[in-house]
Motif scaffolding. Sequence first.
Motif, PDB file in Angstrom:
ATOM      1  N   ARG A  81       0.842  -1.209   0.000  1.00  0.00           N
ATOM      2  CA  ARG A  81       0.000   0.000   0.000  1.00  0.00           C
ATOM      3  C   ARG A  81       0.880   1.263   0.000  1.00  0.00           C
ATOM      4  N   THR A  82       1.857   1.294   0.912  1.00  0.00           N
ATOM      5  CA  THR A  82       2.749   2.453   1.017  1.00  0.00           C
ATOM      6  C   THR A  82       3.515   2.686  -0.283  1.00  0.00           C
ATOM      7  N   LEU A  83       4.040   1.599  -0.860  1.00  0.00           N
ATOM      8  CA  LEU A  83       4.839   1.731  -2.082  1.00  0.00           C
ATOM      9  C   LEU A  83       3.982   2.236  -3.244  1.00  0.00           C
ATOM     10  N   THR A  84       2.776   1.694  -3.385  1.00  0.00           N
ATOM     11  CA  THR A  84       1.929   2.129  -4.509  1.00  0.00           C
ATOM     12  C   THR A  84       1.474   3.577  -4.306  1.00  0.00           C
ATOM     13  N   GLN A  85       1.328   3.972  -3.042  1.00  0.00           N
ATOM     14  CA  GLN A  85       0.984   5.382  -2.778  1.00  0.00           C
ATOM     15  C   GLN A  85       2.162   6.283  -3.149  1.00  0.00           C
ATOM     16  N   GLN A  86       3.383   5.846  -2.797  1.00  0.00           N
ATOM     17  CA  GLN A  86       4.573   6.632  -3.155  1.00  0.00           C
ATOM     18  C   GLN A  86       4.697   6.775  -4.667  1.00  0.00           C
ATOM     19  N   LEU A  87       4.281   5.719  -5.379  1.00  0.00           N
ATOM     20  CA  LEU A  87       4.349   5.746  -6.845  1.00  0.00           C
ATOM     21  C   LEU A  87       3.161   6.490  -7.460  1.00  0.00           C
ATOM     22  N   LYS A  88       2.257   6.954  -6.594  1.00  0.00           N
ATOM     23  CA  LYS A  88       1.079   7.702  -7.029  1.00  0.00           C
ATOM     24  C   LYS A  88       0.143   6.898  -7.921  1.00  0.00           C
ATOM     25  N   PHE A  89       0.033   5.595  -7.608  1.00  0.00           N
ATOM     26  CA  PHE A  89      -0.982   4.777  -8.262  1.00  0.00           C
ATOM     27  C   PHE A  89      -2.358   5.321  -7.866  1.00  0.00           C
ATOM     28  N   SER A  90      -3.326   5.187  -8.768  1.00  0.00           N
ATOM     29  CA  SER A  90      -4.708   5.539  -8.412  1.00  0.00           C
ATOM     30  C   SER A  90      -5.184   4.572  -7.324  1.00  0.00           C
ATOM     31  N   LEU A  91      -6.262   4.932  -6.654  1.00  0.00           N
ATOM     32  CA  LEU A  91      -6.782   4.088  -5.587  1.00  0.00           C
ATOM     33  C   LEU A  91      -7.145   2.701  -6.125  1.00  0.00           C
ATOM     34  N   VAL A  92      -7.735   2.662  -7.306  1.00  0.00           N
ATOM     35  CA  VAL A  92      -8.110   1.386  -7.924  1.00  0.00           C
ATOM     36  C   VAL A  92      -6.863   0.543  -8.198  1.00  0.00           C
ATOM     37  N   ASP A  93      -5.828   1.191  -8.724  1.00  0.00           N
ATOM     38  CA  ASP A  93      -4.605   0.452  -9.055  1.00  0.00           C
ATOM     39  C   ASP A  93      -3.842   0.022  -7.797  1.00  0.00           C
ATOM     40  N   GLN A  94      -3.908   0.841  -6.753  1.00  0.00           N
ATOM     41  CA  GLN A  94      -3.337   0.418  -5.465  1.00  0.00           C
ATOM     42  C   GLN A  94      -4.011  -0.876  -5.016  1.00  0.00           C
ATOM     43  N   THR A  95      -5.332  -0.880  -5.094  1.00  0.00           N
ATOM     44  CA  THR A  95      -6.112  -2.027  -4.619  1.00  0.00           C
ATOM     45  C   THR A  95      -5.809  -3.276  -5.433  1.00  0.00           C
ATOM     46  N   LYS A  96      -5.616  -3.109  -6.735  1.00  0.00           N
ATOM     47  CA  LYS A  96      -5.278  -4.263  -7.583  1.00  0.00           C
ATOM     48  C   LYS A  96      -3.978  -4.904  -7.113  1.00  0.00           C
ATOM     49  N   MET A  97      -2.957  -4.076  -6.883  1.00  0.00           N
ATOM     50  CA  MET A  97      -1.647  -4.604  -6.498  1.00  0.00           C
ATOM     51  C   MET A  97      -1.698  -5.195  -5.081  1.00  0.00           C
ATOM     52  N   ILE A  98      -2.438  -4.545  -4.195  1.00  0.00           N
ATOM     53  CA  ILE A  98      -2.550  -5.047  -2.818  1.00  0.00           C
ATOM     54  C   ILE A  98      -3.292  -6.386  -2.798  1.00  0.00           C
ATOM     55  N   THR A  99      -4.335  -6.490  -3.610  1.00  0.00           N
ATOM     56  CA  THR A  99      -5.108  -7.741  -3.669  1.00  0.00           C
ATOM     57  C   THR A  99      -4.245  -8.881  -4.207  1.00  0.00           C
ATOM     58  N   ALA A 100      -3.499  -8.598  -5.283  1.00  0.00           N
ATOM     59  CA  ALA A 100      -2.614  -9.628  -5.846  1.00  0.00           C
ATOM     60  C   ALA A 100      -1.567 -10.040  -4.811  1.00  0.00           C
ATOM     61  N   ALA A 101      -1.000  -9.047  -4.113  1.00  0.00           N
ATOM     62  CA  ALA A 101       0.033  -9.340  -3.107  1.00  0.00           C
ATOM     63  C   ALA A 101      -0.543 -10.174  -1.961  1.00  0.00           C
ATOM     64  N   SER A 102      -1.771  -9.886  -1.577  1.00  0.00           N
ATOM     65  CA  SER A 102      -2.418 -10.668  -0.513  1.00  0.00           C
ATOM     66  C   SER A 102      -2.544 -12.128  -0.914  1.00  0.00           C
ATOM     67  N   GLU A 103      -3.041 -12.356  -2.126  1.00  0.00           N
ATOM     68  CA  GLU A 103      -3.230 -13.729  -2.603  1.00  0.00           C
ATOM     69  C   GLU A 103      -1.904 -14.471  -2.695  1.00  0.00           C
ATOM     70  N   LEU A 104      -0.899 -13.788  -3.248  1.00  0.00           N
ATOM     71  CA  LEU A 104       0.378 -14.475  -3.473  1.00  0.00           C
ATOM     72  C   LEU A 104       1.128 -14.701  -2.165  1.00  0.00           C
ATOM     73  N   SER A 105       1.029 -13.756  -1.239  1.00  0.00           N
ATOM     74  CA  SER A 105       1.712 -13.986   0.053  1.00  0.00           C
ATOM     75  C   SER A 105       1.010 -15.101   0.818  1.00  0.00           C
ATOM     76  N   ARG A 106      -0.316 -15.177   0.664  1.00  0.00           N
ATOM     77  CA  ARG A 106      -1.035 -16.277   1.320  1.00  0.00           C
ATOM     78  C   ARG A 106      -0.614 -17.625   0.726  1.00  0.00           C
ATOM     79  N   ASN A 107      -0.447 -17.667  -0.592  1.00  0.00           N
ATOM     80  CA  ASN A 107       0.044 -18.908  -1.207  1.00  0.00           C
ATOM     81  C   ASN A 107       1.438 -19.267  -0.695  1.00  0.00           C
ATOM     82  N   THR A 108       2.285 -18.238  -0.577  1.00  0.00           N
ATOM     83  CA  THR A 108       3.646 -18.470  -0.069  1.00  0.00           C
ATOM     84  C   THR A 108       3.589 -19.113   1.316  1.00  0.00           C
TER      85      THR A 108
END
Length: 135
Positions: free
Chosen positions: A26-53
């Motif tokens: 979340r912090t990194l995508t905010q620093q990169l000035k991703f839109s809120l929707v795009d922040q959520t996309k990356m956070i959701t993907a990261a959640s799924e993949l970290s859970r798989n890990t």
Amino acid sequence: MSADDTRGELPVRSEEDIVASRQKVRTLTQQLKFSLVDQTKMITAASELSRNTLVHGGGGRMRWEIVEEGVKRGLRLHFEDTGPGIPDQGLALTDGWTSGNGMGLGLPGSKRLVHEFELRSAPGQGTCVSITRWK
Ligand SMILES: Nc1ncnc2c1ncn2[C@@H]1O[C@H](COP(=O)(O)OP(=O)(O)OP(=O)(O)O)[C@@H](O)[C@H]1O
Ligand SMILES: [Mg+2]
């Protein structure tokens, strides 16, 4: 920017680590000035993949890096473990296929949320899933 600001890693060994990695994304995508929707996309993907890990890979880490290509900037994440690996990657990426009792949507869903997706895995040698989303 110093090297410390452009890359790093976090352990993925517990539920708390999953929360922390999601917060970091979340912090990194905010620093990169991703839109809120795009922040959520990356956070959701990261959640799924970290859970798989954690669940399938027995724990590992998330490495992150800010990437640049010409004028483009983006965030690349690598989810790495030394678990059992994925014997059939085509199957694992099929909507609804799970080896356990999940929904079987984490991997294929994550793939749809990012611009670049790479899965490297060999039975007995662990798994690395890398994703990139550009601003
Ligand atoms: N890091 C990993 N190590 C080993 N196997 C994995 C890993 N990640 C995914 N898999 C395999 O791929 C399958 C599909 O993963 P996916 O995330 O799509 O579904 P799931 O985790 O079973 O369910 P959910 O919808 O809750 O995520 C898993 O059931 C598992 O067999
Ligand atoms: Mg999953």
